[in-house]
Structure formats: structure tokens, C-alpha cells
Write an enzyme that holds these catalytic residues in place. Structure first.
Site, mmCIF file in Angstrom:
data_model
loop_
_atom_site.group_PDB
_atom_site.id
_atom_site.type_symbol
_atom_site.label_atom_id
_atom_site.label_comp_id
_atom_site.label_asym_id
_atom_site.label_seq_id
_atom_site.Cartn_x
_atom_site.Cartn_y
_atom_site.Cartn_z
ATOM 1 N N ARG A 30 -6.218 8.522 -11.039
ATOM 2 C CA ARG A 30 -6.867 8.873 -9.769
ATOM 3 C C ARG A 30 -5.808 9.294 -8.734
ATOM 4 O O ARG A 30 -4.766 8.675 -8.580
ATOM 5 C CB ARG A 30 -7.635 7.664 -9.249
ATOM 6 C CG ARG A 30 -8.353 7.887 -7.905
ATOM 7 C CD ARG A 30 -7.534 7.388 -6.736
ATOM 8 N NE ARG A 30 -8.287 7.406 -5.476
ATOM 9 C CZ ARG A 30 -7.737 7.235 -4.291
ATOM 10 N NH1 ARG A 30 -6.444 7.029 -4.176
ATOM 11 N NH2 ARG A 30 -8.475 7.262 -3.195
ATOM 12 N N VAL A 31 -6.106 10.367 -8.023
ATOM 13 C CA VAL A 31 -5.256 10.823 -6.921
ATOM 14 C C VAL A 31 -6.106 10.857 -5.662
ATOM 15 O O VAL A 31 -7.251 11.322 -5.692
ATOM 16 C CB VAL A 31 -4.689 12.230 -7.235
ATOM 17 C CG1 VAL A 31 -4.023 12.845 -6.015
ATOM 18 C CG2 VAL A 31 -3.697 12.153 -8.403
ATOM 19 N N THR B 119 1.795 7.080 -0.268
ATOM 20 C CA THR B 119 0.935 5.937 -0.570
ATOM 21 C C THR B 119 1.012 5.538 -2.041
ATOM 22 O O THR B 119 1.371 6.358 -2.894
ATOM 23 C CB THR B 119 -0.539 6.291 -0.250
ATOM 24 O OG1 THR B 119 -1.354 5.127 -0.354
ATOM 25 C CG2 THR B 119 -1.085 7.345 -1.189
ATOM 26 N N GLY C 92 -9.520 7.883 0.252
ATOM 27 C CA GLY C 92 -9.099 9.268 0.091
ATOM 28 C C GLY C 92 -10.203 10.211 -0.324
ATOM 29 O O GLY C 92 -10.228 11.376 0.084
ATOM 30 N N THR D 192 -5.788 8.226 6.888
ATOM 31 C CA THR D 192 -5.632 7.007 6.098
ATOM 32 C C THR D 192 -7.028 6.514 5.736
ATOM 33 O O THR D 192 -8.000 6.846 6.414
ATOM 34 C CB THR D 192 -4.866 5.927 6.888
ATOM 35 O OG1 THR D 192 -4.716 4.764 6.077
ATOM 36 C CG2 THR D 192 -5.591 5.540 8.163
ATOM 37 N N GLY D 193 -7.110 5.734 4.682
ATOM 38 C CA GLY D 193 -8.420 5.209 4.297
ATOM 39 C C GLY D 193 -8.828 5.709 2.932
ATOM 40 O O GLY D 193 -7.989 6.130 2.125
ATOM 41 N N THR E 188 -1.879 3.665 3.330
ATOM 42 C CA THR E 188 -1.080 4.877 3.448
ATOM 43 C C THR E 188 -0.188 4.777 4.656
ATOM 44 O O THR E 188 -0.581 4.180 5.645
ATOM 45 C CB THR E 188 -2.021 6.080 3.694
ATOM 46 O OG1 THR E 188 -2.945 6.169 2.624
ATOM 47 C CG2 THR E 188 -1.283 7.386 3.847
ATOM 48 N N SER F 144 0.800 -1.223 0.000
ATOM 49 C CA SER F 144 0.000 0.000 0.000
ATOM 50 C C SER F 144 0.836 1.278 0.000
ATOM 51 O O SER F 144 0.287 2.375 0.015
ATOM 52 C CB SER F 144 -0.941 0.008 1.209
ATOM 53 O OG SER F 144 -0.188 -0.024 2.393
ATOM 54 N N ASP G 72 -6.235 11.351 -1.165
ATOM 55 C CA ASP G 72 -6.036 12.445 -0.208
ATOM 56 C C ASP G 72 -4.574 12.655 0.176
ATOM 57 O O ASP G 72 -4.197 13.734 0.640
ATOM 58 C CB ASP G 72 -6.836 12.164 1.066
ATOM 59 C CG ASP G 72 -6.400 10.855 1.734
ATOM 60 O OD1 ASP G 72 -6.243 9.837 1.010
ATOM 61 O OD2 ASP G 72 -6.199 10.838 2.966
HETATM 62 N N1 GLY Z 1 -5.696 7.343 1.525
HETATM 63 C C1 GLY Z 1 -4.985 7.023 0.355
HETATM 64 C C2 GLY Z 1 -5.792 7.022 -0.847
HETATM 65 O O1 GLY Z 1 -7.002 7.085 -0.816
HETATM 66 O O2 GLY Z 1 -5.208 6.961 -1.905
#
Ligand code: GLY
Length: 331
Positions: free
Chosen positions: A218-219, A208, A244, A241-242, A190, A88, A221
Site C-alpha cells: 500500500r502507498v 512517512t 492518504g 496528513t491523515g 506524516t 509514523s 498520499d
Molecule cells: N498520509 C500518509 C499515509 O496515508 O500514508
């Protein structure tokens, strides 16, 4: 995995004088909402998930040998970026749906200076490119091919890493092509690190490979200042984390820090940020988000949507893995 509550004690690192400055004392704020937050003295390093243990160890090594807090948060998360068994973070991460591993990272110091890169491929240490963007350009965020070209022109060397296990998982995924992350497995995506040094200076980093099998381009958070990370040298720092998208929509880490600015203790601030996400997404199922926070006085907090988010805390000679508070059980 969900009920894990190990408290790991790892040996002394650094000088005795440094360690002595880091003893902890209990929180004493009666006006807290949610889980009580411990107030800790001296340097503190806090990172998301179990991989935070090794990252914190490196950050602590930097702090205890006189390094500054920005070096600590950069070098700490770089350890995880270099761990190609991590799925990850870094080049060992899971690919997008086209089979490309694309990386996002950001860093911020106590003066609010910030640097970030998003959607970069083939660089082992996006966190170091992010720091270089902060220090060597007038900008905050570089993305994609432009970020890669800038990195190459500034001494970073691209490399190809192919991991058969990752490729096999992607080929397996292609058979159905279904985007369905699993809470606390594909969502622990992350490493976010926030730290406070012995002089009261804060810094944070976040890096991450993002969500497995995301749309190419895609990007999340993690490279977005205010979403995956926010540091305010007068108040505190937070990271996330989680999923985004949920964090970006609520400016999650900024929300946590701003709530602390207005008097909320760190655990309560993290809990409120999670509640806003739940409120904004009433039908949400199986979507994990977790926040970590440090207030400038050394009080720390953590909260997540679901049980199962753990975080690494390093103070003095003590290295612990703790479970965050949560709003929901995951069945
Ligand atoms: N929290 C990292 C992502 O969603 O890419």
C-alpha cells in the site's frame, strides 16, 4: 491532547538581520472564508504535527546560514526520519500487516521539479532519495525494489533497524488483525513541510512510514505529487496528513493550491479541501485529514476534519505549535 494550544517560544537562531526580516503582521483580507490567516514576512517554515518543531528548527538553521529552501525542507524532515522513537515517520515507524516498515516520501521545488519514492524499505532517508530522483533522473517517482536498487547504486546505504516495542505492537495487532486507525494517534502519520525563503522561493517535502498495519504494498498520499504535497512557485504550497486514500481521491494538496490560485486565502482553501473530502465520504467516521498551506505572499493556513491536528510554525525567532481549524469534534 485535543485541547492543546501551547505557544512555544524557542531562542534566536541565525543572524539578527535575518530574524528582523521575519516579523509578522496580521492578515487584512476582509473577504476570507473560515479562520483568518496570518500574513507573515520573510522566511516561513510550516510542518505537520508536534514533531514539526524539531524539523522546523533544522530547516531554519539551514535558511539562516544561507542555505536554499530545498535544502531546508529536505534536512528539516530528515531530522524526524532519524528519530527512531517516532512511530509514523522513518524506520522507527509502525510496520505493515506483514511486519515490514515501508516508507514513502516526496519533495518539490518552486519550479515544479519533483522527486518521490514509494514502498521503500531499509533506507533511513527516503526524502534524500526522493531529492536524488528529482535531480539525477528524468523521472518523478520510483517504487519498491526498483527504488531500492537505484538508491543503492546511487550511494545510499541500506540498514536494518529492529525496535522491540514496534515488533511487540505488531505481534499484539496480529492477534486480531483489525485495521482500525485511531484519530490523531495512528493518523498523525506524516511529516509534511512547506517553506518560503526570504527571496520568495517555495519548496516542500513530505515523508512517512504510512498507516500502521496497512496491506503490504500500500502507498499513501505522501509520495504523490498533488496529493500529499504540491508546490506552485507562482501561487503557494500545501501539504497533507491523515488517511492518504482520502487525500489521493481529491488530489488534496493540488486542490488547496489551485483554490489559492483562484483567489481563496490559505485557511479557506484548506477548509474547502477538507469539505470536499467530507462530502465525498458522507459515512466517514474517525478519519482524520489535515492540510497546511502557504501563499506566496506569506499568508498561511491550516484546516482538518477533526479537532486535534496541530502544526509547527517557524518565523524569525519564534517557534510555535498551533492548532488547526476543524469541522468536527471527535467523541
Ligand atoms: N498520509 C500518509 C499515509 O496515508 O500514508
Amino acid at each position: 491532547m485535543q485541547d492543546r494550544r501551547h505557544f512555544l517560544k524557542i531562542g534566536l537562531v541565525g543572524t539578527a538581520a535575518f530574524a528582523t526580516a521575519c516579523t509578522s503582521e496580521p492578515a487584512n483580507d476582509p473577504a476570507t472564508v473560515g479562520e483568518a490567516s496570518p500574513r507573515l514576512k520573510g522566511p516561513i517554515v510550516l510542518s505537520t504535527w508536534e514533531h514539526g518543531i524539531q524539523a522546523n528548527a533544522k530547516a531554519w538553521e539551514v535558511l539562516s546560514s544561507g542555505g536554499n529552501v530545498l535544502d531546508a525542507v529536505e534536512q528539516g524532515v530528515a531530522v524526524v526520519e532519524s528519530d527512531f522513537s517516532n512511530r509514523s515517520v522513518g524506520l522507527g515507524g509502525m510496520p505493515d500487516r506483514d511486519g515490514h516498515v515501508t516508507l514513502d516520501a516526496c519533495i518539490q521545488d518552486h519550479e515544479g521539479r519533483a522527486g518521490a519514492v514509494a514502498f521503500v524499505q531499509r533506507y533511513e532517508h527516503p526524502i534524500s532519495i526522493a531529492r536524488a530522483v528529482m535531480e539525477r533522473t528524468p523521472h518523478v517517482l520510483l517504487v519498491g525494489a526498483g527504488a531500492e536498487r537505484w538508491a543503492s547504486e546511487n550511494g545510499f546505504v541500506a540498514r536494518d533497524v529492529e525496535i522491540p516495542e514496534v515488533k511487540a505492537k505488531w505481534l499484539e495487532w496480529l492477534k486480531k488483525g483489525e485495521y482500525k486507525p485511531i484519530v490523531n494517534i495512528e493518523n498523525h502519520d506524516t511529516i509534511g513541510m512547506i517553506a518560503l525563503d526570504a527571496n520568495g522561493r517555495l519548496a516542500g517535502s513530505c515523508t512517512t512510514s504510512g498507516m500502521a498495519f496497512k496491506v503490504h504494498g500500500r502507498v499513501g498520499d505522501s509520495p504523490i505529487i498533488g496529493a500529499g504535497l504540491f508546490v506552485d512557485g507562482e501561487v503557494g504550497a500545501a501539504c497533507a496528513t491523515g488517511i492518504g486514500e482520502l487525500v489521493i481521491r481529491t488530489a488534496g494538496s493540488h486542490t488547496v493550491v489551485e483554490l489559492m490560485r483562484h483567489g481563496m486565502e490559505p485557511t479557506a482553501a484548506c477548509q474547502e479541501a477538507v469539505r470536499r473530502i467530507i462530502k465525498q465520504n458522507p459515512g466517514m467516521k474517525d478519519a482524520q485529514v489535515g492540510f497546511l498551506a502557504i501563499r506566496k505572499d506569506g499568508t498561511v493556513g491550516a484546516w482538518s476534519v477533526y479537532r486535534g491536528f496541530n502544526y509547527a510554525l517557524r518565523t524569525g525567532e519564534k517557534s510555535e505549535l498551533r492548532d488547526a481549524g476543524f469541522d468536527r469534534e471527535w467523541a
